[in-house]
Design an enzyme around this catalytic site. Structure first.
Site, PDB file in Angstrom:
ATOM      1  N   TYR A 140     -97.607  13.929  -4.007  1.00 49.53           N
ATOM      2  CA  TYR A 140     -97.320  13.315  -5.307  1.00 49.53           C
ATOM      3  C   TYR A 140     -96.864  14.358  -6.335  1.00 49.53           C
ATOM      4  O   TYR A 140     -96.154  14.029  -7.271  1.00 49.53           O
ATOM      5  CB  TYR A 140     -98.570  12.608  -5.866  1.00 49.53           C
ATOM      6  CG  TYR A 140     -98.748  11.184  -5.410  1.00 49.53           C
ATOM      7  CD1 TYR A 140     -98.712  10.858  -4.065  1.00 49.53           C
ATOM      8  CD2 TYR A 140     -98.965  10.160  -6.338  1.00 49.53           C
ATOM      9  CE1 TYR A 140     -98.890   9.554  -3.646  1.00 49.53           C
ATOM     10  CE2 TYR A 140     -99.139   8.850  -5.927  1.00 49.53           C
ATOM     11  CZ  TYR A 140     -99.106   8.548  -4.585  1.00 49.53           C
ATOM     12  OH  TYR A 140     -99.273   7.254  -4.187  1.00 49.53           O
ATOM     13  N   ASP A 250    -105.535   0.775  -0.154  1.00 47.01           N
ATOM     14  CA  ASP A 250    -105.005  -0.597  -0.225  1.00 47.01           C
ATOM     15  C   ASP A 250    -105.406  -1.376   1.026  1.00 47.01           C
ATOM     16  O   ASP A 250    -105.770  -2.553   0.952  1.00 47.01           O
ATOM     17  CB  ASP A 250    -103.471  -0.590  -0.326  1.00 47.01           C
ATOM     18  CG  ASP A 250    -102.980  -0.634  -1.771  1.00 47.01           C
ATOM     19  OD1 ASP A 250    -103.688  -0.105  -2.646  1.00 47.01           O
ATOM     20  OD2 ASP A 250    -101.895  -1.190  -2.013  1.00 47.01           O
TER      21      ASP A 250
HETATM   22  C1  IPM Z   1    -102.642   3.501  -7.108  1.00 45.04           C
HETATM   23  C2  IPM Z   1    -101.210   3.147  -7.392  1.00 45.04           C
HETATM   24  C3  IPM Z   1    -100.513   4.356  -8.014  1.00 45.04           C
HETATM   25  C4  IPM Z   1    -100.564   5.490  -7.018  1.00 45.04           C
HETATM   26  C5  IPM Z   1     -99.076   4.100  -8.491  1.00 45.04           C
HETATM   27  C6  IPM Z   1     -98.987   2.904  -9.421  1.00 45.04           C
HETATM   28  C7  IPM Z   1     -98.476   5.310  -9.118  1.00 45.04           C
HETATM   29  O1  IPM Z   1    -100.577   2.719  -6.226  1.00 45.04           O
HETATM   30  O2  IPM Z   1    -103.367   3.844  -8.059  1.00 45.04           O
HETATM   31  O3  IPM Z   1    -103.051   3.424  -5.954  1.00 45.04           O
HETATM   32  O4  IPM Z   1     -99.727   5.565  -6.106  1.00 45.04           O
HETATM   33  O5  IPM Z   1    -101.474   6.319  -7.114  1.00 45.04           O
HETATM   34 MG    MG Z   2    -101.888   2.485  -4.559  1.00 48.10          MG
END
Ligand code: IPM
Ligand code: MG
Length: 355
Positions: A140, A250
């Site tokens: 990231y 997720d």
């Molecule tokens: C999360 C989200 C974020 C991430 C995005 C919205 C930048 O998916 O908090 O998991 O990838 O960290």
């Molecule tokens: Mg996410």
């Protein structure tokens, strides 16, 4: 206690509004007062100031004891220059506050067992996973990064990079978390392919020497993704890097029934922590009083526990959520035949009634 509130975009404001009602009610019950101040983050900040993370927002967060965030982003801002997209604001505030540890507990509440996607015999074994995701490093933030032309064609590049100290400190968080749970940590990487993952694994193994009472195992990320749906009961704490943690959290959330249920805490060394639901801004249902406020309400509970050391208050909120579910209240995302369909505000009403 000062809380900086960042409602953000989409359903952000609705869910945060309801979560703050719950906070106020539980505060009243235990004689606590919370001072709140709002600030802009994400698309609404772009609209008002031209940038997703105004300096004023960072200052307000730094001056508070905790930060409560709704969600950011939406189609309105999708076509913008990537440098000023709403998501940049979220990454920016995590970095600015040094929030390197993202705790994402995925539990299956018995009341919601019928909303779970897994087979009943798998559900029966239980599901209580804590994903500890590294949040301020990895691909990231790695350099170099590039989006442009090379050798006459489009070319994109990101870099997955970790320093030993970044791995060590997140490993410590995971081992400490495991001590308060079932005492097992599974470190997830891709050490069969990636150099950065081999360093990750080596450092985790070394840091584990200080936590001999905790059981450590390792999985490659592809296998971990499969094991999560095959038999999630095998996991206690999962520790992993930023990208793998984004994806696996997720997945862990969805198998519990709904991503609308799960809270998170992002913590650093000393700055205020940030508490937010793990779901997004759901622009398709924004402003319709349909969103599930429980992930944000449970994020408030995590805030009470971690930021303010108010375990009783935190338990009270969690129990009120369980009661509301027990009584049959369901928002659309967790609705099942025979339950009582409610909207965002009415779901919060049901929680309030149980405090
Ligand atoms: C999360 C989200 C974020 C991430 C995005 C919205 C930048 O998916 O908090 O998991 O990838 O960290
Ligand atoms: Mg996410």
């Amino acid at each position: 206690m000062k809380i900086c509130v960042l409602p953000g975009d989409g359903i952000g404001r609705e869910i945060v509004t309801q979560a703050l009602r719950v906070l106020e009610k539980v505060g009243g019950k235990y004689g606590r007062t919370f001072e709140t101040e709002e600030a802009l983050l994400g698309g609404c900040a772009i609209d008002a100031t031209g940038v997703p993370l105004p300096e004023e927002t960072v200052a307000k967060c730094q001056a508070s004891d905790a930060v409560l965030l709704g969600a950011v982003g939406g189609p309105k801002w999708d076509a913008l220059d990537p440098a000023i997209r709403p998501e940049k604001g979220l990454l920016g505030i995590r970095k600015a506050l040094g929030l390197f540890a993202n705790l994402r507990p995925a539990t299956l509440l018995p009341q919601l067992a019928d909303a779970c996607y897994l087979r009943p015999d798998i559900v029966a074994r239980g599901l209580d996973v804590m994903v500890v995701r590294e949040l301020t490093g990895g691909i990231y933030f790695g350099e170099p990064r590039f989006d442009g032309m090379k050798d006459g064609e489009r070319f994109g590049l990101n870099t997955m990079a970790y320093y030993e100290h970044e791995i060590r400190r997140i490993a410590r968080i995971a081992f400490e978390a495991a001590r308060k749970r079932s005492g097992r940590v599974c470190s997830v990487d891709k050490a069969n392919v990636l150099d950065v993952s081999r360093v990750w694994r080596e450092v985790v193994i070394d840091e584990h020497k200080n936590y001999a009472d905790v059981e450590l195992s390792h999985l490659y990320v592809d296998n971990a993704a499969m094991q999560l749906v095959r038999d999630p009961s095998q996991f206690d704490v999962i520790v992993t890097g930023n990208l793998f943690g984004d994806i696996l959290s997720d997945e862990a959330a969805a198998i519990t029934g709904s991503i609308g249920m799960l809270p998170s805490a992002s913590l650093g060394e000393s700055n205020p922590g940030l508490y937010e639901p793990i779901h997004g801004s759901a622009p398709d249902i924004a402003g319709q009083d349909k969103a599930n406020p429980l992930a944000t309400i449970l994020s408030v509970s995590m805030m009470l526990r971690h930021a303010f050391d108010m375990a009783e208050e935190a338990d009270c909120v969690e129990n009120a959520v369980k009661q509301a579910l027990e009584q049959g209240y369901r928002t659309g995302d967790i609705m099942q035949p025979g339950r009582k369909a409610v909207g965002c505000a009415a779901m919060a009403d049901a929680v309030l009634a149980n405090i």
